[in-house]
Design a protein around this motif. Structure first.
Motif, PDB file in Angstrom:
ATOM      1  N   GLU A 199      57.051  62.331  87.797  1.00  0.00           N
ATOM      2  CA  GLU A 199      56.086  62.225  88.885  1.00  0.00           C
ATOM      3  C   GLU A 199      56.544  63.039  90.101  1.00  0.00           C
ATOM      4  N   ARG A 200      57.836  63.033  90.342  1.00  0.00           N
ATOM      5  CA  ARG A 200      58.326  63.745  91.523  1.00  0.00           C
ATOM      6  C   ARG A 200      58.161  65.256  91.387  1.00  0.00           C
ATOM      7  N   ALA A 223      62.286  74.724  95.553  1.00  0.00           N
ATOM      8  CA  ALA A 223      62.041  73.720  94.519  1.00  0.00           C
ATOM      9  C   ALA A 223      63.188  73.561  93.515  1.00  0.00           C
ATOM     10  N   ASP A 257      54.604  65.822  92.193  1.00  0.00           N
ATOM     11  CA  ASP A 257      54.389  65.688  93.634  1.00  0.00           C
ATOM     12  C   ASP A 257      54.718  66.984  94.371  1.00  0.00           C
ATOM     13  N   LEU A 258      55.793  67.616  93.968  1.00  0.00           N
ATOM     14  CA  LEU A 258      56.174  68.856  94.641  1.00  0.00           C
ATOM     15  C   LEU A 258      55.176  69.965  94.374  1.00  0.00           C
ATOM     16  N   TRP A 285      52.053  69.469  93.742  1.00  0.00           N
ATOM     17  CA  TRP A 285      50.895  69.093  94.559  1.00  0.00           C
ATOM     18  C   TRP A 285      51.080  69.537  95.999  1.00  0.00           C
ATOM     19  N   ASN A 286      52.294  69.425  96.480  1.00  0.00           N
ATOM     20  CA  ASN A 286      52.539  69.812  97.871  1.00  0.00           C
ATOM     21  C   ASN A 286      52.246  71.292  98.075  1.00  0.00           C
ATOM     22  N   LEU A 287      52.662  72.117  97.121  1.00  0.00           N
ATOM     23  CA  LEU A 287      52.354  73.552  97.203  1.00  0.00           C
ATOM     24  C   LEU A 287      50.845  73.763  97.160  1.00  0.00           C
ATOM     25  N   HIS A 288      50.237  73.179  96.147  1.00  0.00           N
ATOM     26  CA  HIS A 288      48.800  73.381  95.957  1.00  0.00           C
ATOM     27  C   HIS A 288      47.991  72.827  97.131  1.00  0.00           C
ATOM     28  N   GLY A 289      48.341  71.626  97.550  1.00  0.00           N
ATOM     29  CA  GLY A 289      47.622  71.007  98.659  1.00  0.00           C
ATOM     30  C   GLY A 289      47.776  71.792  99.945  1.00  0.00           C
TER      31      GLY A 289
END
Lengths: 216, 216
Positions: free
Chosen positions: A160-161, A206, A164-165, A167-171
């Motif tokens: 999951e982590r 990352a 999450d990372l 997602w952080n880039l994409h978001g």
DNA sequence: TTCCTTATTGATCATTTGATCACTTTAATA
DNA sequence: TATTAAAGTGATCAAATGATCAATAAGGAA
């Protein structure tokens, strides 16, 4: 002094008119939201309001078609191959993907209807988030493992982590679109540099964090 | 068999009632958007609909107060000092800030009304973005320069690309809230780990990229 | 040119919804 | 306890808005 085009009642074929209505509906609802009125939509089309109901039983059906029109035809299946193409450096692949992706997505109509859909509880965007998760983030995490010789996916599934990372880039990239089209606080047209830098930070930072994550 | 509380018409003071209306309006409009109806709002409050108009001249005035109620009282001025406190490692400061910030901001009402405001063209959120830019991102970039002995601010002011990178971090974190409250696709309650990891990636990756940026 | 299918429209209905107003009820106070 | 300022309500208005339908007219077929 001929008053041209004051009245030119034109009779279109079923398909032509339907497409014309949808096209304008996309523009109109993107602008004002889905509580825009059928009368105003008809006015923009230069047709009478009852004609809309000849093509769509209810306003809800127009809205539904607008969603479909906006969401479909944007995702390019070849992006999935692009992200997995190990003959090229991951950095190149990510840059090309986000360059093309943002070119396809960063449009007034697309972003706003996307956000409206979330507000009105439409499930379509949830499907879209799933697409990003499964077809983009999953690949990014997988390729990072490969590039840095991290534990094999078969032994240690993606955590999951890690997601999450990604997602952080994409978001972070998508948030540019939100600032631009929802809040109008971003005037630039070209975001290639910002996106390249974001990818560079991600690729530089990352691996370190992933390493720590994967030690557990 | 006494029917308790079926009807307990209570007469409140001007201030009490006004606050009660606003509180419920925040909840209601966050849920359904600003095209919610005054009748339903009154029903939830257990009062008659005309009473609303005794306290607010128009529905628009209620909406206006909802904005104010939601935006104000969230920003903590001490965060500005926290981010600039060089007696502590930047990593600590960022983690504490985003921990407290997300605790204050990641609420159903706040995030949804925020997004609605953008759609309806309200300028309040643009002010909020400016706050983030001036009080958060500016400090993050400044502290990064200090920590890594990058060019002095007086000689080289912060560049657009540095801000873009800080936006990417911030936007990525905020996008968690969007996934959770707008699209309902995120079920977790606690995001501390995801946020810590994002900050770690940023701090590990940004200096390299900043260095390249500042060479020009 | 005439006929006929059907795209298109004006008139109108029913419901929703913000807003108003005369009247009622509550509770503090003299 | 009687008075009264103001909190609160039912009835209702007017405009907005989705939807319906009988009547009209465009344009391809015969």
């Amino acid at each position: 002094m001929p008053q041209t085009k004051i009245k030119k009642r034109k009779r279109l074929s079923r398909d032509e008119r339907e497409q014309q209505i949808i096209d304008e509906a996309v523009r109109y609802f993107a602008e004002v939201g889905f509580d825009g009125q059928t009368r105003e939509l008809a006015r923009r089309l230069g047709i009478s309001q009852p004609l809309l109901f000849r093509y769509f039983p209810t306003k809800g059906d127009i809205v539904k078609r607008v969603y479909e029109e906006v969401y479909l035809r944007r995702w390019q299946p070849q992006w999935e191959d692009l992200l997995s193409d190990r003959s090229r450096p991951l950095s190149d692949r990510l840059n090309q993907f986000y360059h093309e992706y943002t070119n396809a997505i960063f449009e007034f109509e697309w972003v706003r209807i996307l956000v409206f859909s979330g507000i009105k509880g439409v499930t379509l965007y949830q499907q879209y988030l799933k697409l990003i998760h499964d077809k983009v983030l999953d690949r990014i995490c997988t390729e990072l493992r490969e590039e840095h010789n991290f534990p094999d996916l078969k032994k240690t599934p993606l955590t999951e982590r890690e997601f999450d990372l990604a997602w952080n880039l994409h978001g972070g990239i998508f948030y540019i679109a939100i600032r631009k089209f929802i809040y109008g606080s971003e005037k630039r047209e070209n975001f290639d540099a910002a996106i390249e830098d974001s990818i560079a930070v991600f690729l530089a930072g990352a691996p370190t964090v992933f390493e720590a994550i994967l030690e557990d």
